[in-house]
Design a protein around this motif. Structure first.
Motif, mmCIF file in Angstrom:
data_model
loop_
_atom_site.group_PDB
_atom_site.id
_atom_site.type_symbol
_atom_site.label_atom_id
_atom_site.label_comp_id
_atom_site.label_asym_id
_atom_site.label_seq_id
_atom_site.Cartn_x
_atom_site.Cartn_y
_atom_site.Cartn_z
ATOM 1 N N ALA A 168 75.293 13.748 53.994
ATOM 2 C CA ALA A 168 75.308 14.310 55.346
ATOM 3 C C ALA A 168 73.909 14.736 55.756
ATOM 4 O O ALA A 168 73.502 14.560 56.897
ATOM 5 N N ALA A 169 73.150 15.331 54.796
ATOM 6 C CA ALA A 169 71.780 15.753 55.104
ATOM 7 C C ALA A 169 70.924 14.557 55.454
ATOM 8 O O ALA A 169 70.164 14.573 56.413
ATOM 9 N N ASP A 170 71.020 13.490 54.639
ATOM 10 C CA ASP A 170 70.235 12.293 54.924
ATOM 11 C C ASP A 170 70.619 11.693 56.261
ATOM 12 O O ASP A 170 69.776 11.229 57.012
ATOM 13 N N LEU A 190 60.340 7.664 61.244
ATOM 14 C CA LEU A 190 59.529 8.288 60.209
ATOM 15 C C LEU A 190 60.132 8.058 58.829
ATOM 16 O O LEU A 190 59.440 7.691 57.885
ATOM 17 N N LEU A 191 61.422 8.262 58.699
ATOM 18 C CA LEU A 191 62.067 8.078 57.401
ATOM 19 C C LEU A 191 62.083 6.615 56.977
ATOM 20 O O LEU A 191 62.033 6.310 55.781
ATOM 21 N N ILE A 247 63.314 16.451 55.178
ATOM 22 C CA ILE A 247 61.866 16.625 55.221
ATOM 23 C C ILE A 247 61.534 18.107 55.147
ATOM 24 O O ILE A 247 62.068 18.910 55.922
ATOM 25 N N LEU A 248 60.646 18.468 54.207
ATOM 26 C CA LEU A 248 60.247 19.861 54.040
ATOM 27 C C LEU A 248 59.033 20.199 54.904
ATOM 28 O O LEU A 248 59.002 21.235 55.564
ATOM 29 N N CYS A 249 58.031 19.329 54.888
ATOM 30 C CA CYS A 249 56.823 19.595 55.658
ATOM 31 C C CYS A 249 56.021 18.311 55.827
ATOM 32 O O CYS A 249 56.276 17.311 55.148
ATOM 33 N N HIS A 274 56.395 15.210 53.033
ATOM 34 C CA HIS A 274 56.960 15.831 51.839
ATOM 35 C C HIS A 274 58.465 16.007 52.035
ATOM 36 O O HIS A 274 58.894 16.683 52.971
ATOM 37 N N THR A 275 59.264 15.387 51.175
ATOM 38 C CA THR A 275 60.710 15.530 51.230
ATOM 39 C C THR A 275 61.197 16.224 49.958
ATOM 40 O O THR A 275 60.406 16.536 49.066
ATOM 41 N N LEU A 276 62.496 16.422 49.869
ATOM 42 C CA LEU A 276 63.063 17.013 48.661
ATOM 43 C C LEU A 276 62.828 16.154 47.426
ATOM 44 O O LEU A 276 62.874 16.640 46.299
ATOM 45 N N HIS A 277 62.566 14.858 47.631
ATOM 46 C CA HIS A 277 62.486 13.925 46.513
ATOM 47 C C HIS A 277 61.053 13.518 46.161
ATOM 48 O O HIS A 277 60.845 12.724 45.249
ATOM 49 N N GLY A 278 60.051 14.030 46.875
ATOM 50 C CA GLY A 278 58.669 13.652 46.608
ATOM 51 C C GLY A 278 57.897 13.524 47.912
ATOM 52 O O GLY A 278 58.304 14.069 48.950
ATOM 53 N N SER A 279 56.793 12.796 47.894
ATOM 54 C CA SER A 279 55.981 12.662 49.100
ATOM 55 C C SER A 279 55.356 11.288 49.176
ATOM 56 O O SER A 279 55.193 10.602 48.159
ATOM 57 N N ALA A 280 54.992 10.887 50.402
ATOM 58 C CA ALA A 280 54.364 9.588 50.619
ATOM 59 C C ALA A 280 53.508 9.646 51.879
ATOM 60 O O ALA A 280 53.781 10.436 52.792
ATOM 61 N N LEU A 281 52.466 8.819 51.914
ATOM 62 C CA LEU A 281 51.614 8.719 53.093
ATOM 63 C C LEU A 281 52.215 7.755 54.101
ATOM 64 O O LEU A 281 52.700 6.683 53.729
#
Length: 268
Positions: free
Chosen positions: A151-153, A163-164, A175-177, A188-195
């Motif tokens: 549901a969150a996704d 963006l996702l 997305i956290l930030c 930055h997401t709950l699962h890591g980060s990417a450019l």
């Protein structure tokens, strides 16, 4: 690309540069026999590599702290990093006659050292851009007022599909930030980060209503805030993944009104 593979790639490129410079003999080194010339450039580039490899990390940290462009901050770090490299190389090249080294000798070699350092830094930047822009995923913390992952996704996909969609599949999630890095935004997401190649303001626009732009280089999701830390006159937001995000002084009043700087995390 793993850290080890990237290191070997950088060293391979460095070896190629040593051979090219030894063959071309720039800065008047062509008059030296090939053997000593090869040793000259090997010493120069290996020494430069040792001092300039941390330049990108130092420049990135400076950009986050000062709110300046990452490329400008890296250039500043590069100029500063050339000083110790230059001193070591000039004295090593002088050998037993090191006592005769003068300030003019150091000044004359500085430009050459800076060019070598800038070359090493550019090699690292190219390797960084060529790498898969994803960082290892941290342990997944619990969200305040959690909801099922699917549901969150789905909620995030509905609000910011563009963006996702640019994230690797294993990193897609709440997305956290967002962190600005020149023409890129690190998501930055709950699962890591990417450019992601996108302007910060365009990325923020896709997440309108879900958080706040707390700094020139940072946007934070409302539900990612776990608390706030004050150091003298400066504030940092502490996120649910343990990350601390700087708050611009101009944003303090607005965030206080929203309750982000209180003892309890803001309501979702």
């Amino acid at each position: 690309m793993s850290g080890t593979r990237r290191l070997f790639a950088e060293l391979a490129i460095l070896g190629g540069l040593i051979l090219v410079l030894a063959a071309l003999g720039p800065f008047g080194s062509y008059a030296t026999p090939l053997g000593p010339r090869l040793l000259h450039w090997a010493l120069y580039l290996v020494t430069g590599y040792a001092f300039f490899r941390p330049v990108i990390a130092a420049g990135s940290a400076l950009a986050r702290q000062m709110g300046m462009s990452r490329l400008v901050a890296i250039a500043v770090a590069c100029v500063l990093g050339a000083f110790p490299t230059n001193v070591i190389f000039v004295f090593a090249a002088a050998g037993p006659a090191w006592r005769s080294v003068t300030a003019s000798d150091l000044a004359g070699a500085y430009l050459q050292t800076l060019i070598v350092g800038a070359t090493v830094t550019i090699v690292q930047l190219l390797a960084e851009r060529g790498a898969v822009p994803a960082s290892p995923a941290p342990p997944t913390p619990a969200l305040p007022d959690p909801q099922p992952a699917a549901a969150a996704d789905a909620t995030e996909q509905e609000v910011a599909p563009a963006l996702l969609d640019q994230l690797p599949p294993h990193l897609r999630g709440p997305i956290l930030c967002l962190e600005n890095e020149d023409h890129y935004v690190r998501v930055h997401t709950l699962h890591g980060s990417a450019l992601v190649l996108i302007r910060m303001r365009d990325a923020v626009a896709q997440l309108e209503g879900q958080g706040e732009r707390v700094h020139r280089s940072w946007w934070v999701a409302r539900r990612a805030v776990a608390g706030a830390v004050r150091q003298d006159r400066n504030w940092k937001l502490r996120l649910i993944d343990g990350r601390e995000v700087p708050v611009a002084r101009a944003s303090v009043a607005d965030l206080r009104v929203l309750g982000w700087l209180g003892d309890a995390p803001p309501a979702a």
